[in-house]
Design a protein around this motif. Structure first.
Motif, mmCIF file in Angstrom:
data_model
loop_
_atom_site.group_PDB
_atom_site.id
_atom_site.type_symbol
_atom_site.label_atom_id
_atom_site.label_comp_id
_atom_site.label_asym_id
_atom_site.label_seq_id
_atom_site.Cartn_x
_atom_site.Cartn_y
_atom_site.Cartn_z
ATOM 1 N N ALA A 1 3.361 -18.814 47.482
ATOM 2 C CA ALA A 1 4.661 -19.186 46.931
ATOM 3 C C ALA A 1 4.572 -20.498 46.154
ATOM 4 O O ALA A 1 5.179 -20.647 45.086
ATOM 5 C CB ALA A 1 5.695 -19.305 48.048
ATOM 6 N N VAL A 2 3.807 -21.446 46.698
ATOM 7 C CA VAL A 2 3.641 -22.731 46.011
ATOM 8 C C VAL A 2 2.926 -22.544 44.680
ATOM 9 O O VAL A 2 3.317 -23.127 43.663
ATOM 10 C CB VAL A 2 2.876 -23.721 46.908
ATOM 11 C CG1 VAL A 2 2.529 -24.991 46.132
ATOM 12 C CG2 VAL A 2 3.695 -24.065 48.144
ATOM 13 N N VAL A 3 1.885 -21.712 44.675
ATOM 14 C CA VAL A 3 1.142 -21.464 43.433
ATOM 15 C C VAL A 3 2.046 -20.798 42.400
ATOM 16 O O VAL A 3 2.062 -21.192 41.220
ATOM 17 C CB VAL A 3 -0.098 -20.589 43.713
ATOM 18 C CG1 VAL A 3 -0.744 -20.140 42.402
ATOM 19 C CG2 VAL A 3 -1.107 -21.366 44.555
ATOM 20 N N ARG B 1 -0.461 -27.716 66.002
ATOM 21 C CA ARG B 1 -1.910 -27.777 66.102
ATOM 22 C C ARG B 1 -2.541 -27.524 64.744
ATOM 23 O O ARG B 1 -1.925 -26.909 63.863
ATOM 24 C CB ARG B 1 -2.399 -26.730 67.116
ATOM 25 C CG ARG B 1 -1.916 -26.986 68.541
ATOM 26 C CD ARG B 1 -2.702 -26.122 69.516
ATOM 27 N NE ARG B 1 -2.588 -24.719 69.154
ATOM 28 C CZ ARG B 1 -1.625 -23.911 69.619
ATOM 29 N NH1 ARG B 1 -0.677 -24.402 70.398
ATOM 30 N NH2 ARG B 1 -1.590 -22.641 69.266
ATOM 31 N N PRO B 2 -3.792 -27.980 64.549
ATOM 32 C CA PRO B 2 -4.434 -27.794 63.243
ATOM 33 C C PRO B 2 -4.490 -26.342 62.798
ATOM 34 O O PRO B 2 -4.299 -26.053 61.613
ATOM 35 C CB PRO B 2 -5.842 -28.366 63.473
ATOM 36 C CG PRO B 2 -5.656 -29.375 64.555
ATOM 37 C CD PRO B 2 -4.591 -28.806 65.452
ATOM 38 N N ASP B 3 -4.746 -25.416 63.756
ATOM 39 C CA ASP B 3 -4.800 -24.012 63.358
ATOM 40 C C ASP B 3 -3.425 -23.491 62.933
ATOM 41 O O ASP B 3 -3.311 -22.674 62.013
ATOM 42 C CB ASP B 3 -5.360 -23.167 64.502
ATOM 43 C CG ASP B 3 -4.557 -23.328 65.789
ATOM 44 O OD1 ASP B 3 -3.874 -24.375 65.921
ATOM 45 O OD2 ASP B 3 -4.594 -22.427 66.639
ATOM 46 N N GLU B 4 -2.343 -23.995 63.574
ATOM 47 C CA GLU B 4 -1.011 -23.592 63.170
ATOM 48 C C GLU B 4 -0.657 -24.144 61.794
ATOM 49 O O GLU B 4 -0.025 -23.465 60.977
ATOM 50 C CB GLU B 4 0.014 -24.072 64.201
ATOM 51 C CG GLU B 4 -0.125 -23.391 65.566
ATOM 52 C CD GLU B 4 0.885 -23.940 66.556
ATOM 53 O OE1 GLU B 4 1.463 -25.009 66.265
ATOM 54 O OE2 GLU B 4 1.075 -23.305 67.610
ATOM 55 N N VAL B 5 -1.050 -25.405 61.551
ATOM 56 C CA VAL B 5 -0.795 -26.005 60.238
ATOM 57 C C VAL B 5 -1.543 -25.248 59.155
ATOM 58 O O VAL B 5 -1.008 -24.975 58.066
ATOM 59 C CB VAL B 5 -1.198 -27.492 60.244
ATOM 60 C CG1 VAL B 5 -1.075 -28.086 58.839
ATOM 61 C CG2 VAL B 5 -0.345 -28.280 61.230
ATOM 62 N N ALA B 6 -2.787 -24.870 59.441
ATOM 63 C CA ALA B 6 -3.578 -24.119 58.464
ATOM 64 C C ALA B 6 -2.969 -22.756 58.181
ATOM 65 O O ALA B 6 -2.925 -22.304 57.031
ATOM 66 C CB ALA B 6 -5.019 -23.965 58.971
ATOM 67 N N ALA B 7 -2.480 -22.092 59.235
ATOM 68 C CA ALA B 7 -1.850 -20.784 59.049
ATOM 69 C C ALA B 7 -0.574 -20.906 58.216
ATOM 70 O O ALA B 7 -0.317 -20.096 57.318
ATOM 71 C CB ALA B 7 -1.544 -20.154 60.399
ATOM 72 N N ALA B 8 0.223 -21.945 58.522
ATOM 73 C CA ALA B 8 1.450 -22.155 57.751
ATOM 74 C C ALA B 8 1.124 -22.440 56.290
ATOM 75 O O ALA B 8 1.789 -21.930 55.381
ATOM 76 C CB ALA B 8 2.252 -23.301 58.355
ATOM 77 N N VAL C 1 7.274 -22.112 37.278
ATOM 78 C CA VAL C 1 8.465 -22.961 37.226
ATOM 79 C C VAL C 1 8.124 -24.387 36.818
ATOM 80 O O VAL C 1 8.605 -24.889 35.792
ATOM 81 C CB VAL C 1 9.205 -22.965 38.589
ATOM 82 C CG1 VAL C 1 10.414 -23.907 38.535
ATOM 83 C CG2 VAL C 1 9.650 -21.566 38.953
ATOM 84 N N LEU C 2 7.308 -25.041 37.633
ATOM 85 C CA LEU C 2 7.067 -26.463 37.408
ATOM 86 C C LEU C 2 6.268 -26.719 36.128
ATOM 87 O O LEU C 2 6.639 -27.582 35.317
ATOM 88 C CB LEU C 2 6.338 -27.061 38.618
ATOM 89 C CG LEU C 2 6.236 -28.588 38.636
ATOM 90 C CD1 LEU C 2 7.628 -29.208 38.592
ATOM 91 C CD2 LEU C 2 5.488 -29.060 39.874
ATOM 92 N N VAL C 3 5.179 -25.975 35.936
ATOM 93 C CA VAL C 3 4.355 -26.183 34.730
ATOM 94 C C VAL C 3 5.146 -25.883 33.453
ATOM 95 O O VAL C 3 5.138 -26.688 32.512
ATOM 96 C CB VAL C 3 3.065 -25.347 34.800
ATOM 97 C CG1 VAL C 3 2.315 -25.397 33.468
ATOM 98 C CG2 VAL C 3 2.160 -25.858 35.923
ATOM 99 N N PRO C 4 5.859 -24.743 33.349
ATOM 100 C CA PRO C 4 6.670 -24.522 32.141
ATOM 101 C C PRO C 4 7.750 -25.587 31.935
ATOM 102 O O PRO C 4 8.046 -25.947 30.792
ATOM 103 C CB PRO C 4 7.305 -23.150 32.391
ATOM 104 C CG PRO C 4 6.376 -22.467 33.330
ATOM 105 C CD PRO C 4 5.864 -23.554 34.218
ATOM 106 N N LEU C 5 8.325 -26.091 33.032
ATOM 107 C CA LEU C 5 9.337 -27.126 32.898
ATOM 108 C C LEU C 5 8.742 -28.403 32.319
ATOM 109 O O LEU C 5 9.304 -29.003 31.384
ATOM 110 C CB LEU C 5 9.976 -27.409 34.257
ATOM 111 C CG LEU C 5 11.031 -28.520 34.290
ATOM 112 C CD1 LEU C 5 12.199 -28.168 33.380
ATOM 113 C CD2 LEU C 5 11.510 -28.759 35.719
ATOM 114 N N VAL C 6 7.608 -28.815 32.852
ATOM 115 C CA VAL C 6 6.941 -30.012 32.336
ATOM 116 C C VAL C 6 6.516 -29.810 30.883
ATOM 117 O O VAL C 6 6.666 -30.708 30.038
ATOM 118 C CB VAL C 6 5.719 -30.372 33.213
ATOM 119 C CG1 VAL C 6 4.918 -31.511 32.589
ATOM 120 C CG2 VAL C 6 6.180 -30.750 34.621
ATOM 121 N N GLN C 7 6.023 -28.617 30.586
ATOM 122 C CA GLN C 7 5.618 -28.323 29.219
ATOM 123 C C GLN C 7 6.806 -28.338 28.261
ATOM 124 O O GLN C 7 6.699 -28.806 27.123
ATOM 125 C CB GLN C 7 4.912 -26.967 29.164
ATOM 126 C CG GLN C 7 4.208 -26.694 27.845
ATOM 127 C CD GLN C 7 3.397 -25.414 27.896
ATOM 128 O OE1 GLN C 7 3.755 -24.478 28.602
ATOM 129 N NE2 GLN C 7 2.301 -25.383 27.155
#
Length: 312
Positions: free
Chosen positions: A37-39, A23-30, A45-51
């Motif tokens: 963690a993504v941020v 459900r949309p509320d479950e997706v939003a909570a996830a 990790v990703l930004v320093p690697l690309v740099q």
């Protein structure tokens, strides 16, 4: 399905999609839980690697605001760099021997401590203690142990009549890398020991008893009963050790700084030397990218081979 009306068909598709994604509320909570963690992954990790990849395509001293684009020039220079070949060879040696030694010692210690009852907590604490010590401290202490004049190792050799083996362990180009590697293995087996100890608790006692009844000796029980049940733990520990050994830097830098005569130079130490000591940031970035790619290839190949072996 052909007899179902179009509105009912659309409702069924929406219901199936909703059941699949939630459900949309479950997706939003996830998403809210995953966002930190993504941020962190993106920022650290990703930004320093690309740099790093971007810097590896430039020639830059780390100070001048102007970066000169050289394309793959830094990577082509690696092919003619003798020290890069030395550091790559030492890194592969370090990873191969270090991973095998740590794996064998930690599994052996876990087997010895297996079933010791209350005494297991004592062994677990003793073997894990080096893991919590700062690597710099470990490097300094082992530097004292290897000291040619007052080092404990040479004194022990002299006391047992093996004074012919005495040497300046960190000053001998033929043995320095092995001396540092021994210290690194000692400091890194704690986590592997704990993982194997936890995995051994899940080994089926019924299968072991059945093997004993069938006349299997200790080696056969270990090979055919214990090891197959530790396959996932072996894969996990080996992957962690591979990544850890590819990133080896601080202990080598503390003890020898890549010497003597570059005999302990690893890709990580050579990267640091180029980027921060010689002010060749672009070349250092190219070295770091190569190290990342080699580490990724070796780890992925190992995990895939382990998966295929497990499937068979």
């Amino acid at each position: 399905w052909d007899d179902v009306s179009e509105p009912d068909r659309e409702r069924s598709i929406r219901a199936a999609t909703l059941a699949r994604v939630g459900r949309p509320d479950e997706v939003a909570a996830a998403a809210a839980f995953l966002a930190p963690a993504v941020v962190l992954y993106l920022v650290f990790v990703l930004v320093p690697l690309v740099q790093s990849v971007w810097l590896s395509l430039h020639e830059w001293d780390g100070v001048n605001p102007v970066k000169t684009f050289v394309g793959l020039g830094n990577y082509l220079d690696l092919l003619d760099d003798r020290l890069f070949g030395v550091s790559l060879r030492n890194t592969l040696l370090w990873v191969g021997l270090g991973t095998a030694a740590s794996l064998a010692l930690s599994l052996g210690l876990a087997l010895l401590a297996w079933g010791t009852g209350r005494g297991f907590a004592v062994f677990r604490t003793l073997y894990f203690m080096p893991q919590v010590l700062p690597t710099v401290v470990v490097g300094i202490v082992w530097g004292w142990i290897y000291h040619p004049s007052f080092g404990v190792l040479n004194r022990i050799l002299d006391a047992v009549g093996l004074d012919g083996l005495e040497r300046g362990w960190l000053g001998d180009p033929d043995v320095a890398v092995y001396a540092i590697l021994a210290a690194s293995v000692w400091a890194s087996i704690g986590l592997s020991f704990v993982i194997f100890s936890a995995a051994l608790n899940n080994v089926s006692a019924e299968l072991l008893d059945a093997a004993k009844v069938d006349g299997a000796n200790a080696v056969q029980r270990f090979r055919h009963v214990i090891v197959p049940q530790l396959s996932h733990a072996v894969t996990l520990v080996t992957s962690l050790l591979l990544i850890h050994n590819f990133q080896a830097f601080d202990m080598v830098w503390v003890m020898t700084r890549g010497g003597p005569q570059n005999s302990t130079q690893l890709i990580a130490t050579y990267t640091y030397q180029n980027a921060f000591a010689d002010n060749q940031v672009g070349y250092g970035a190219a070295l770091s990218v190569v190290l990342t790619v080699v580490c990724l290839i070796v780890t992925v190949v190992f995990v895939r081979l382990r998966e295929r072996t497990s499937e068979v």
